[in-house]
Design a protein around this motif. Sequence first.
Motif, short mmCIF file in Angstrom:
data_model
loop_
_atom_site.label_atom_id
_atom_site.label_comp_id
_atom_site.label_asym_id
_atom_site.label_seq_id
_atom_site.Cartn_x
_atom_site.Cartn_y
_atom_site.Cartn_z
N TRP A 22 0.72 -1.13 0.11
CA TRP A 22 -0.01 -0.16 0.03
C TRP A 22 0.98 1.40 0.16
O TRP A 22 0.46 2.29 -0.66
CB TRP A 22 -0.99 0.11 1.06
N LEU A 23 1.89 1.23 0.60
CA LEU A 23 2.81 2.33 0.47
C LEU A 23 3.28 2.53 -0.71
O LEU A 23 3.32 3.78 -1.47
CB LEU A 23 4.17 2.20 1.45
N MET A 24 3.50 1.50 -1.43
CA MET A 24 4.07 1.82 -2.82
C MET A 24 3.03 2.28 -3.96
O MET A 24 3.37 3.01 -4.55
CB MET A 24 4.53 0.19 -3.56
N ILE A 25 1.79 1.75 -3.53
CA ILE A 25 0.67 2.30 -4.52
C ILE A 25 0.51 3.77 -4.19
O ILE A 25 0.38 4.73 -4.90
CB ILE A 25 -0.52 1.51 -4.03
N ILE A 28 3.38 5.74 -5.96
CA ILE A 28 3.10 5.69 -7.34
C ILE A 28 1.74 6.73 -7.58
O ILE A 28 1.99 7.56 -8.59
CB ILE A 28 2.98 4.52 -7.86
N GLY A 29 0.79 6.74 -6.75
CA GLY A 29 -0.37 7.51 -6.92
C GLY A 29 -0.35 8.88 -6.82
O GLY A 29 -1.13 9.61 -7.38
N PHE A 30 0.33 9.03 -5.66
CA PHE A 30 0.23 10.52 -5.14
C PHE A 30 1.43 11.27 -5.15
O PHE A 30 1.58 12.40 -5.62
CB PHE A 30 -0.53 10.67 -3.67
N VAL A 31 2.45 10.73 -4.91
CA VAL A 31 3.56 11.59 -4.38
C VAL A 31 4.31 11.58 -5.72
O VAL A 31 4.89 12.78 -5.94
CB VAL A 31 4.52 10.87 -3.48
N VAL A 32 4.55 10.65 -6.64
CA VAL A 32 5.19 10.79 -7.95
C VAL A 32 4.54 12.02 -8.71
O VAL A 32 5.40 12.69 -9.28
CB VAL A 32 5.36 9.52 -8.83
#
Length: 58
Positions: A22-25, A28-32
Amino acid sequence: MVEFDQYLGWLAFLTIFTIGFWLMIFLIGFVVPYWLGGNLMEMWKEKREARKAQRLEE
């Protein structure tokens, strides 16, 4: 038969794996996209300021 220690180890593994997933999601979804958008805006500001400085020199 699975012993209680093995059961706790499996639960710990699943918990850590799920948190990582979930951290990876989230990254990828918000921080990048936030990071990319900020960089693009900074590039546009620098180009605009460079054009203004060039016009003032002429």
